[in-house]
Write a protein that holds these residues in place. Sequence first.
Motif, PDB file in Angstrom:
ATOM      1  N   LEU A 103       0.225  -1.660   4.201  1.00  0.00           N
ATOM      2  CA  LEU A 103       0.243  -0.299   4.761  1.00  0.00           C
ATOM      3  C   LEU A 103       1.633   0.047   5.269  1.00  0.00           C
ATOM      4  CD1 LEU A 103      -2.811  -1.596   5.642  1.00  0.00           C
ATOM      5  CD2 LEU A 103      -3.088   0.819   6.193  1.00  0.00           C
ATOM      6  N   THR A 104       1.921   1.336   5.247  1.00  0.00           N
ATOM      7  CA  THR A 104       3.245   1.835   5.626  1.00  0.00           C
ATOM      8  C   THR A 104       3.748   1.349   6.991  1.00  0.00           C
ATOM      9  OG1 THR A 104       3.135   3.752   4.193  1.00  0.00           O
ATOM     10  CG2 THR A 104       4.532   3.965   6.150  1.00  0.00           C
ATOM     11  N   GLY A 127       2.876   3.170   0.424  1.00  0.00           N
ATOM     12  CA  GLY A 127       3.301   4.278  -0.432  1.00  0.00           C
ATOM     13  C   GLY A 127       3.940   5.487   0.224  1.00  0.00           C
ATOM     14  N   PHE A 171      -2.156   9.275   9.027  1.00  0.00           N
ATOM     15  CA  PHE A 171      -0.997   8.385   9.190  1.00  0.00           C
ATOM     16  C   PHE A 171      -0.003   8.706   8.083  1.00  0.00           C
ATOM     17  CE2 PHE A 171      -1.566   4.295   6.522  1.00  0.00           C
ATOM     18  CZ  PHE A 171      -2.553   4.814   5.701  1.00  0.00           C
ATOM     19  N   PRO A 225      -6.865   6.014   2.482  1.00  0.00           N
ATOM     20  CA  PRO A 225      -6.332   4.738   2.009  1.00  0.00           C
ATOM     21  C   PRO A 225      -7.368   3.967   1.187  1.00  0.00           C
ATOM     22  CG  PRO A 225      -6.834   4.630   4.356  1.00  0.00           C
ATOM     23  CD  PRO A 225      -6.994   6.069   3.939  1.00  0.00           C
ATOM     24  N   SER A 226      -6.863   3.154   0.297  1.00  0.00           N
ATOM     25  CA  SER A 226      -7.688   2.322  -0.569  1.00  0.00           C
ATOM     26  C   SER A 226      -8.808   1.657   0.235  1.00  0.00           C
ATOM     27  CB  SER A 226      -6.784   1.242  -1.180  1.00  0.00           C
ATOM     28  OG  SER A 226      -7.508   0.458  -2.081  1.00  0.00           O
ATOM     29  N   ASP A 253      -6.254   7.367  -4.816  1.00  0.00           N
ATOM     30  CA  ASP A 253      -6.727   6.359  -3.869  1.00  0.00           C
ATOM     31  C   ASP A 253      -8.226   6.490  -3.602  1.00  0.00           C
ATOM     32  OD1 ASP A 253      -3.776   5.557  -2.371  1.00  0.00           O
ATOM     33  OD2 ASP A 253      -3.950   7.516  -3.314  1.00  0.00           O
ATOM     34  N   MET A 304      -3.645  -1.223  -6.383  1.00  0.00           N
ATOM     35  CA  MET A 304      -2.916  -2.131  -5.498  1.00  0.00           C
ATOM     36  C   MET A 304      -2.545  -3.419  -6.244  1.00  0.00           C
ATOM     37  SD  MET A 304      -2.371  -0.715  -2.687  1.00  0.00           S
ATOM     38  CE  MET A 304      -2.900   0.367  -1.359  1.00  0.00           C
TER      39      MET A 304
HETATM   40  C1  VNL Z   1      -0.984   3.314   1.997  1.00  0.00           C
HETATM   41  C2  VNL Z   1      -0.933   4.265   0.971  1.00  0.00           C
HETATM   42  C3  VNL Z   1      -2.130   2.497   2.119  1.00  0.00           C
HETATM   43  C4  VNL Z   1      -2.016   4.398   0.092  1.00  0.00           C
HETATM   44  C5  VNL Z   1      -3.189   2.640   1.251  1.00  0.00           C
HETATM   45  O1  VNL Z   1      -4.315   1.883   1.291  1.00  0.00           O
HETATM   46  C6  VNL Z   1      -3.138   3.610   0.233  1.00  0.00           C
HETATM   47  C7  VNL Z   1       0.129   3.177   2.932  1.00  0.00           C
HETATM   48  C8  VNL Z   1      -4.414   0.765   2.150  1.00  0.00           C
HETATM   49  O2  VNL Z   1       1.247   3.538   2.575  1.00  0.00           O
HETATM   50  O3  VNL Z   1      -0.120   2.703   4.056  1.00  0.00           O
HETATM   51  O4  VNL Z   1      -4.185   3.738  -0.613  1.00  0.00           O
END
Ligand code: VNL
Length: 389
Positions: A103-104, A127, A171, A225-226, A253, A304
């Motif tokens: 995660l970012t 991402g 976020f 998010p995923s 996602d 992912m």
């Molecule tokens: C993030 C972006 C995380 C897209 C994700 O899933 C996602 C991120 C955990 O950048 O935190 O699907």
Amino acid sequence: MRMTRYATLATLAAGLALGAGARAQDTVKIGLILPMTGPFASTGKQVEAAVRLYIARNGGTAAGKKIEVILKDDTGVQPETTKRLAQELIVQDKVAILAGFGLTPLARATAPVATEAKVPMIVMAAGTSIITNDSPFILRTSFTLAQSASVIAAWAAKSNIKKVFTIVSDFAPGIDGENSFKSGFAPSGGTIVGELRTPLQNPDFAPFLQRAKDAAPDAVFVFLPSGQGAAFMKQFAERGLAGAGIKLIGPGDVTDDDILNGMGQPAIGTITAHFYSAAHDSKENKAYVEAFEKANAGMRPNFMSVGGYDGMHLIYETLKKTGGKVDGMAFVDAAKGMTWTSPRGPVKIEPDTRDITQNIYIRKVENVGGKLYNVEFDKVEMVKDPGKK
Ligand code: VNL
């Protein structure tokens, strides 16, 4: 006789010591930090499986160096934990490369560690556009939200979708997704009739969906998010949005291959833009999906996983260029400009941003032979991250 025996033992001991030293130099250690437990464990599981698969398919050495992966579980929610694990991996385990980052906020917290230690950091999952600006040692093999959100915005604008209600996870990547959708959609005549942000952890989508329904848009744009898509999809149907003729669009996602098949009927017809579908039609992807499912008890690879697989490819190919050396900036420089054919299609590491350029496909969820897939029907080729300032 005794002398000989003694000499032999001494030689053997010296040989072992030498061997250990030589072995350490002959090994490239990769510190892989992922959320293996907690709310984002599916991301960790997918990326780790892909890293292991890459090694299984390409051998345990690159440029004559043994590749050793040291996996750490950061549980996905505490940036300070990820940062501490990265420091420990560098100082105690002497890793040459950091990788992973689900995660970012976790990637951003670790960036200064990579800079200070001059250790290349391969972002395989997170991402948000800004991440690659956080350290000159960062290389990214995942994606940016701006890539997929800008493409779905352009598609919506030319597909008779006039009013959109946006719902994004509250976020950084959600904000990136929301901004880049709006900046692509509004100038082409579209109207945003409402925007909401859902909590990152334990979201209850029902009240958000009720407000979206009341605004009577042509479509809801969603980024989650995923891992969170199934709950959203269920409530989208239960709240009667699909029944009211409201389309569901977004980055891919929400229709994550890891859980898509379990979503059933409510997911069918969802249109998303994304860089990877397990149904992508290429020989590289067919071989990838088959090998991945075989090695992981039938688990379908998601987007992912491909970030992890390509991250390993980037490491292997860069080591070949550097003769197996990982001297911080020289390694990063050698990785710049690299191109290859991934299971997702053609990719490139941009030399100026160290970010990934890739095709973004437009896909529709369909039932293919009894299973749900994101079926690609259009694409925009080699999209550079539009979110770079
Ligand atoms: C993030 C972006 C995380 C897209 C994700 O899933 C996602 C991120 C955990 O950048 O935190 O699907």
